[in-house]
Scaffold this active site. Structure first.
Site, PDB file in Angstrom:
ATOM      1  N   ASP A 218      -7.805  -2.416  -1.526  1.00 42.50           N
ATOM      2  CA  ASP A 218      -7.354  -3.125  -0.334  1.00 42.50           C
ATOM      3  C   ASP A 218      -7.785  -2.377   0.920  1.00 42.50           C
ATOM      4  O   ASP A 218      -8.778  -1.656   0.906  1.00 42.50           O
ATOM      5  CB  ASP A 218      -5.822  -3.288  -0.398  1.00 42.50           C
ATOM      6  CG  ASP A 218      -5.342  -4.599   0.192  1.00 42.50           C
ATOM      7  OD1 ASP A 218      -5.475  -4.770   1.421  1.00 42.50           O
ATOM      8  OD2 ASP A 218      -4.829  -5.452  -0.562  1.00 42.50           O
ATOM      9  N   ASP A 227       8.665   5.566   1.984  1.00 43.47           N
ATOM     10  CA  ASP A 227       9.025   4.700   0.863  1.00 43.47           C
ATOM     11  C   ASP A 227       7.937   4.647  -0.208  1.00 43.47           C
ATOM     12  O   ASP A 227       8.113   3.991  -1.236  1.00 43.47           O
ATOM     13  CB  ASP A 227       9.328   3.284   1.363  1.00 43.47           C
ATOM     14  CG  ASP A 227      10.675   2.759   0.875  1.00 43.47           C
ATOM     15  OD1 ASP A 227      11.320   3.442   0.061  1.00 43.47           O
ATOM     16  OD2 ASP A 227      11.070   1.667   1.306  1.00 43.47           O
ATOM     17  N   HIS A 254      -2.424  -4.155   5.483  1.00 42.01           N
ATOM     18  CA  HIS A 254      -2.374  -5.069   4.340  1.00 42.01           C
ATOM     19  C   HIS A 254      -2.185  -4.328   3.010  1.00 42.01           C
ATOM     20  O   HIS A 254      -1.335  -4.688   2.186  1.00 42.01           O
ATOM     21  CB  HIS A 254      -3.663  -5.886   4.337  1.00 42.01           C
ATOM     22  CG  HIS A 254      -3.713  -7.020   3.373  1.00 42.01           C
ATOM     23  ND1 HIS A 254      -4.156  -6.880   2.078  1.00 42.01           N
ATOM     24  CD2 HIS A 254      -3.416  -8.339   3.518  1.00 42.01           C
ATOM     25  CE1 HIS A 254      -4.127  -8.054   1.465  1.00 42.01           C
ATOM     26  NE2 HIS A 254      -3.680  -8.959   2.314  1.00 42.01           N
ATOM     27  N   ASN A 268      16.567   4.204  -2.628  1.00 46.27           N
ATOM     28  CA  ASN A 268      16.518   5.491  -1.945  1.00 46.27           C
ATOM     29  C   ASN A 268      17.175   5.435  -0.565  1.00 46.27           C
ATOM     30  O   ASN A 268      16.971   6.323   0.265  1.00 46.27           O
ATOM     31  CB  ASN A 268      15.071   5.971  -1.802  1.00 46.27           C
ATOM     32  CG  ASN A 268      14.225   5.040  -0.956  1.00 46.27           C
ATOM     33  OD1 ASN A 268      14.584   3.874  -0.750  1.00 46.27           O
ATOM     34  ND2 ASN A 268      13.100   5.536  -0.458  1.00 46.27           N
ATOM     35  N   ALA A 372     -10.096 -14.609  -7.881  1.00 46.41           N
ATOM     36  CA  ALA A 372      -9.041 -15.313  -8.619  1.00 46.41           C
ATOM     37  C   ALA A 372      -9.607 -16.266  -9.660  1.00 46.41           C
ATOM     38  O   ALA A 372      -9.009 -16.462 -10.717  1.00 46.41           O
ATOM     39  CB  ALA A 372      -8.138 -16.068  -7.646  1.00 46.41           C
ATOM     40  N   SER A 450      -1.450 -13.087  -0.904  1.00 43.96           N
ATOM     41  CA  SER A 450      -1.575 -11.633  -1.017  1.00 43.96           C
ATOM     42  C   SER A 450      -0.239 -10.991  -1.327  1.00 43.96           C
ATOM     43  O   SER A 450      -0.171  -9.964  -2.007  1.00 43.96           O
ATOM     44  CB  SER A 450      -2.084 -11.043   0.303  1.00 43.96           C
ATOM     45  OG  SER A 450      -3.464 -11.165   0.439  1.00 43.96           O
TER      46      SER A 450
END
Length: 514
Positions: A218, A227, A254, A268, A372, A450
């Site tokens: 990506d 995170d 993205h 967390n 795809a 996405s």
């Protein structure tokens, strides 16, 4: 606003580019025997390529494989051309012959078997007008396995609606990192509730997916995001031989958003929960230079496009490293060239599951989007809170499954960035870069196929961690058998909008071994 990241109306192939794949040559016992073959007369196609280079029509030749010695990226020929003779492509890549560097498309490149199917190089020409002539010449050369136009690949997300910006509150610094846009409480995330995430994690004998490697090809990743920092097992972004070598930053955001949906740290007390605790291996397949994209309706924008060499190198790396799952939230209308097809075939044969976004051009007739639509790939559509297909998600008979893809909260880089720039007409009538389309930092809710795709990638990680068969066809069958047949499917087992239904993680795991 309308979609920023869509490919309808954009070129399906890159201008002035060709992928050339050489036929594998036998290994030689001695350097002398190898060099003798290298000095053999060229076929008509390579003679044409040498002629194009001599005329200044070849800008660059870049090997796809990073194993090619010295990352040779420019083709030069013997000084004999100065005397009017037809040049030969000689020697070992990177070797200095009479003061000239040896070319990329030589014996050693042909012997380099790291690229699936044979050595491949990207040829960049000065003008698109010359592509057809060179393509025909190379196609007739007996030493050339294939020559093809280079398909363009774009992002498959939509810009978040500006109308919802006023609903995003700013928050003070939180433990472990600051938050710009405030996500909802992690235990109330609608997308995780829809796929029965809590129920799946509560199953007897449930195993975390920390041993499963999920590749995200990506725009990059913020590898220091609080995170994500503990979920990243590797990050590849450097390509010193490419003209647009990229930085470590995910300018667009993205890739960071996709990675957060797959594997943001769970419970967390910060931000969101990811679908899994899989280990993310990120490959940046975009450089940091926006391209001027001209749509068929006469509009334009400056945005980021997949770099074809970075993309193929990432696929090859994934095959070499044996990653378990690949997330591809990209798309384009150009059919795969032989090298891209060979890379997918190698990955699928090795047991890697590949999930890819259907695309966001529903209002434009749902054009076919690759990867795809590549056979063996799990194509993912997007659903909303009401379990209906979103108004942007492409439909098609190649779809496998749908997953939440509307207003999906996930991670964004902790530093500023932009998804592109407006294109404005300058005084001379030409396009120039205008105002940036600035993104949020830390977290935000985005729509797009996405955003649906990483839900499936994370679910597959759980399936594999809990004893599911490491085989792409088996994974597809398990997803199809466990998906929820939502009311909008009208009682059918399969529809072009939903595939076999909306993702159900609990049933996916329950079905293992049955």
């Amino acid at each position: 606003m309308g979609p920023l990241f869509k490919h309808f109306g954009l070129p399906v192939y890159h201008d002035a580019m060709l992928f050339v794949q050489m036929k594998p040559q036998p290994q030689h016992r001695t350097f002398e025997s190898a060099l003798a073959v290298a000095r053999a007369p060229l076929g008509a196609g390579l003679q044409a390529l040498a002629f194009f280079e001599r005329a200044g029509l070849v800008k660059r030749v870049t090997p796809v494989s990073k194993e090619s010695p010295h990352y040779a990226s420019r083709m030069l020929v013997r000084p004999a051309i100065a005397r009017g003779a037809m040049p030969e492509l000689v020697g070992v890549a990177g070797e200095n012959v009479d003061g000239w560097s040896a070319p990329t498309l030589n014996l050693n490149a042909a012997l380099d078997q790291r690229t699936p199917g044979g050595a491949t190089s990207l040829i960049e020409l000065a003008s698109d007008a010359d592509v057809r002539q060179l393509q025909l010449s190379l196609a007739a050369d007996p030493t050339v396995a294939s020559v093809a136009r280079v398909p363009a690949r774009y992002l498959t997300a939509k810009s978040p609606s500006r109308s919802s910006s006023s609903l995003r509150k700013k928050a003070p610094v939180a433990p472990g990192g600051r938050i710009a846009a405030v996500p909802p409480s992690a235990n109330t995330m609608w997308n995780l509730q829809k796929i029965k995430w809590n129920e799946a994690r509560g199953l007897h004998g449930f195993k975390e997916a920390d041993s499963i490697r999920v590749a995200v090809l990506d725009t990059g990743i913020d590898h220091q995001h609080p995170d994500l920092v503990d979920q990243i097992g590797g990050y590849t972004y450097e390509h010193p031989d490419l003209p647009g070598a990229s930085s470590a930053q995910d300018l667009i955001g993205h890739g960071t958003h996709v990675a957060g949906t797959i594997a943001a740290a769970i419970n967390n007390d910060l931000g969101i929960n990811g679908v899994s605790r899989a280990t993310i291996h990120a490959w940046k397949i975009f450089d940091d230079r926006p391209d001027l994209l001209k749509y068929s309706d006469g509009t334009a924008e400056y945005a980021y496009v997949v770099d074809p060499v970075m993309y193929l190198r990432a696929l090859i790396d994934c095959a070499d490293e044996g990653v378990d799952v690949i997330n591809l939230s990209i798309g384009g209308g150009g059919r795969p060239d032989p090298t891209e097809s060979a890379a997918f075939e190698a990955l699928l044969a090795n047991g890697t599951t590949i999930v890819a976004a259907m695309g966001n051009e529903r209002r434009d007739g749902s054009p076919i989007s690759y990867p795809a639509a590549i056979p063996g790939v799990i194509a993912v559509g997007a659903t909303n809170l009401q379990d209906r297909v979103t108004n942007f998600s492409n439909r098609g008979n190649h779809i496998t499954i749908a997953a939440p893809g509307d207003a999906i909260w996930s991670t964004l880089p902790t530093y500023p960035g932009q998804m592109g720039w407006r294109a404005e007409r300058g005084p001379d009538g030409g396009w120039r870069q205008g105002k940036a389309d600035v993104r949020e930092t830390d977290y935000d809710a985005w729509p797009g196929t996405s955003m649906a795709t990483p839900h499936v990638a994370g679910a597959v990680a759980h399936y594999l961690a809990n004893g599911g068969t490491r085989n792409a066809a088996a994974v597809r069958n398990a997803l199809a058998a466990s998906a929820d047949k939502v009311p909008a499917m009208g009682g059918q087992d399969f529809t072009p909008d939903f595939g076999y239904g909306r993702l159900n993680l609990e049933q996916l795991i329950v079905g293992i071994g049955q």
